[in-house]
Write an enzyme that holds these catalytic residues in place. Structure first.
Site, mmCIF file in Angstrom:
data_model
loop_
_atom_site.group_PDB
_atom_site.id
_atom_site.type_symbol
_atom_site.label_atom_id
_atom_site.label_comp_id
_atom_site.label_asym_id
_atom_site.label_seq_id
_atom_site.Cartn_x
_atom_site.Cartn_y
_atom_site.Cartn_z
ATOM 1 N N MET A 177 2.950 -9.217 -0.881
ATOM 2 C CA MET A 177 2.472 -8.694 0.542
ATOM 3 C C MET A 177 0.970 -8.226 0.322
ATOM 4 S SD MET A 177 5.367 -5.531 1.608
ATOM 5 C CE MET A 177 6.760 -6.287 1.928
ATOM 6 N N GLN A 194 -17.912 -6.020 -1.167
ATOM 7 C CA GLN A 194 -16.981 -6.771 -2.301
ATOM 8 C C GLN A 194 -16.686 -8.138 -1.614
ATOM 9 O OE1 GLN A 194 -13.863 -3.712 -2.363
ATOM 10 N NE2 GLN A 194 -12.446 -5.206 -2.283
ATOM 11 N N GLY A 241 -2.536 -1.392 -7.191
ATOM 12 C CA GLY A 241 -1.469 -2.372 -7.423
ATOM 13 C C GLY A 241 -1.760 -3.351 -8.465
ATOM 14 N N HIS A 250 0.835 -1.300 -0.089
ATOM 15 C CA HIS A 250 -0.062 0.032 -0.035
ATOM 16 C C HIS A 250 0.816 1.333 0.024
ATOM 17 C CE1 HIS A 250 -2.629 -2.809 2.354
ATOM 18 N NE2 HIS A 250 -3.551 -2.408 1.156
HETATM 19 P P1 AMP Z 1 -6.560 -3.647 -0.393
HETATM 20 O O1 AMP Z 1 -6.321 -2.916 0.758
HETATM 21 O O2 AMP Z 1 -6.056 -5.203 -0.404
HETATM 22 O O3 AMP Z 1 -7.772 -3.664 -1.049
HETATM 23 O O4 AMP Z 1 -5.483 -3.038 -1.696
HETATM 24 C C1 AMP Z 1 -5.593 -1.710 -1.712
HETATM 25 C C2 AMP Z 1 -4.686 -1.252 -2.907
HETATM 26 O O5 AMP Z 1 -3.093 -1.668 -2.473
HETATM 27 C C3 AMP Z 1 -5.048 -2.025 -4.174
HETATM 28 O O6 AMP Z 1 -4.837 -1.442 -5.383
HETATM 29 C C4 AMP Z 1 -4.080 -3.166 -4.000
HETATM 30 O O7 AMP Z 1 -3.733 -3.877 -5.504
HETATM 31 C C5 AMP Z 1 -2.788 -2.661 -3.790
HETATM 32 N N1 AMP Z 1 -1.948 -3.621 -3.146
HETATM 33 C C6 AMP Z 1 -2.140 -4.493 -2.305
HETATM 34 N N2 AMP Z 1 -1.068 -5.540 -2.171
HETATM 35 C C7 AMP Z 1 -0.238 -5.022 -2.721
HETATM 36 C C8 AMP Z 1 1.266 -5.225 -3.114
HETATM 37 N N3 AMP Z 1 1.948 -6.472 -2.587
HETATM 38 N N4 AMP Z 1 2.010 -4.638 -3.885
HETATM 39 C C9 AMP Z 1 1.411 -3.516 -4.509
HETATM 40 N N5 AMP Z 1 0.242 -2.992 -4.318
HETATM 41 C C10 AMP Z 1 -0.661 -3.732 -3.430
#
Ligand code: AMP
Length: 280
Positions: free
Chosen positions: A186, A63, A149, A39
């Site tokens: 991650m 979701q 991401g 993040h």
């Molecule tokens: P989430 O909190 O899991 O919904 O993720 C929020 C944002 O962070 C999304 O755009 C994810 O794709 C991105 N994200 C989560 N894990 C990673 C990672 N390991 N590397 C890069 N971006 C990430």
């Protein structure tokens, strides 16, 4: 500096409107919290090219196709705010549930095509929830640029399509997946892994890298898949939702990597669903 935590839509608008009037570039990083270096890499990318950066933290019930998954999702707001301190972001948008979905809420944003495979099939309704909340976040924050991401590659594609289809004036920017030293992508869900499961979790990426090497050398999926599945089973993975080669653009299913392609996986380890994808 500790960024203001904003919980009210009207206050957010009050804050952003003068930025927009002044012609400042507003960036948004949508997250569900439990922030990790993945993040934070998005926040750094946003800070590099935007005048103002808003990080959103909202565990979006729409979701989640599984109520238990929603209940268990890690929530660490205070620690998240502390992790954001060094980035000097302009606001942390943490809407309450009823700010996002008041009782009368009746709209669903649904993207077709890109969502009839991978997580779209294994998590029914997931991408409607994502597209709906992200459309709202784009409109609430009035962002010029949004950072997502590649870790969630299908989501990145869906959100890009949605913004283009709805003429939302935001540029969606994809950022590379950040990994632990042992290759594990991650993820907030990694917090849910037991110590023992954490040891075996990187096997998913290891297996995918091995497959990608063979595919780059001209192998077909049918030649590499049985061994990959066997290795995952040996490592303790109890189910594989998908392990597929797909076109990087449009996500068509492939047998060989004869166009720019990516390998996608979702697999269960000790009750935790891990996903990963890599370029072939
Ligand atoms: P989430 O909190 O899991 O919904 O993720 C929020 C944002 O962070 C999304 O755009 C994810 O794709 C991105 N994200 C989560 N894990 C990673 C990672 N390991 N590397 C890069 N971006 C990430």
């Amino acid at each position: 500096m500790i960024a203001p935590i904003v919980r009210d839509k009207a206050l957010l608008r009050e804050m952003v409107t003068p930025w927009k009037r002044a012609g400042e570039v507003v960036g948004v990083v949508p997250t569900m919290g439990a922030l990790h270096d993945g993040h934070l890499s998005l926040v750094a990318a946003a800070k590099a090219v935007c005048d103002r950066v808003i990080v959103t933290i909202f565990v979006n019930p729409k979701q989640f196709n599984n109520p238990e998954d929603l209940a268990n999702y890690p929530r660490t707001e205070e620690a998240d705010a502390r992790k954001l301190e060094r980035f000097d972001v302009d606001a942390i948008w943490v809407p309450d549930g009823d700010q996002m979905y008041p009782e009368c809420f009746g709209t669903t944003v649904s993207v077709t095509g890109l969502t009839n495979c991978l997580c779209g099939t294994s998590r029914p309704g997931h991408f409607e929830g994502v597209a709906t909340v992200v459309a709202k976040l784009f409109l609430q924050t009035q962002a010029d640029k949004a950072f997502f991401g590649e870790k969630d590659y299908q989501q990145l594609q869906v959100v890009t399509r949605m913004a283009a289809d709805l003429d939302i004036p935001v540029e969606v920017i994809g950022c590379p997946t950040i990994r632990e030293e042992d290759g594990l992508a991650m993820s907030s869900r990694n917090l849910l892994l037991s110590d023992r499961a954490r040891v075996y979790a990187p096997v998913l990426n290891e297996v995918m890298e091995g497959m990608a090497d063979a595919l780059r050398g001209g192998a077909a999926m049918s030649e590499v898949l049985p061994d990959a599945l066997a290795r995952l089973e040996t490592a303790g993975f109890t189910g594989v939702d998908y392990l597929e080669l797909r076109a990087a653009d449009g996500l068509a299913l492939l047998e060989r990597s004869d166009v720019p392609s990516r390998l996608f996986a979702a697999a269960w380890l000790a009750g935790v669903r891990l996903i990963d994808n890599i370029a072939v």
